[in-house]
Design a protein around this motif. Structure first.
Motif, PDB file in Angstrom:
ATOM      1  N   SER A  97       0.819  -1.207   0.000  1.00  0.00           N
ATOM      2  CA  SER A  97       0.000   0.000   0.000  1.00  0.00           C
ATOM      3  C   SER A  97       0.859   1.266   0.000  1.00  0.00           C
ATOM      4  N   TRP A  98       2.159   1.134   0.112  1.00  0.00           N
ATOM      5  CA  TRP A  98       3.053   2.282   0.119  1.00  0.00           C
ATOM      6  C   TRP A  98       3.159   2.932  -1.260  1.00  0.00           C
ATOM      7  N   THR A  99       2.659   2.285  -2.282  1.00  0.00           N
ATOM      8  CA  THR A  99       2.728   2.867  -3.627  1.00  0.00           C
ATOM      9  C   THR A  99       1.824   4.096  -3.737  1.00  0.00           C
ATOM     10  N   ASP A 100       0.911   4.261  -2.791  1.00  0.00           N
ATOM     11  CA  ASP A 100       0.054   5.451  -2.815  1.00  0.00           C
ATOM     12  C   ASP A 100       0.879   6.729  -2.669  1.00  0.00           C
ATOM     13  N   TYR A 101       2.042   6.622  -2.058  1.00  0.00           N
ATOM     14  CA  TYR A 101       2.908   7.795  -1.894  1.00  0.00           C
ATOM     15  C   TYR A 101       3.543   8.209  -3.230  1.00  0.00           C
ATOM     16  N   LEU A 102       3.525   7.332  -4.208  1.00  0.00           N
ATOM     17  CA  LEU A 102       4.072   7.671  -5.507  1.00  0.00           C
ATOM     18  C   LEU A 102       3.096   8.455  -6.378  1.00  0.00           C
ATOM     19  N   PRO A 132      -0.656  14.222  -5.663  1.00  0.00           N
ATOM     20  CA  PRO A 132      -1.860  14.605  -4.902  1.00  0.00           C
ATOM     21  C   PRO A 132      -2.935  15.135  -5.858  1.00  0.00           C
TER      22      PRO A 132
END
Length: 60
Positions: free
Chosen positions: A51-56, A59
């Motif tokens: 789920s850390w791919t959301d930081y890529l 915004p």
């Protein structure tokens, strides 16, 4: 006549086990680039499937 010398054959190292040979294969300088590439691929795959791919994502 001098006494005959008995030369014992050179002792070969004992055979390695599966884990020991695997460890020595990984630590070999010849395989360093392959081991590094596999490690980077595994880390990238784990990161991209988490789920850390959301930081890529940018915004919205």
């Amino acid at each position: 006549m001098p006494p005959k010398r008995s030369l014992a054959p050179a002792a070969s190292p004992p055979p390695r086990g599966l884990i020991s040979s695997f460890y020595h294969g990984i630590k070999s300088p010849e395989n360093a680039s392959v081991v590094r590439s596999v490690a980077v691929f595994a880390i990238a795959t784990a990161f991209l499937s988490s789920s850390w791919t959301d930081y890529l994502l940018p915004p919205v």
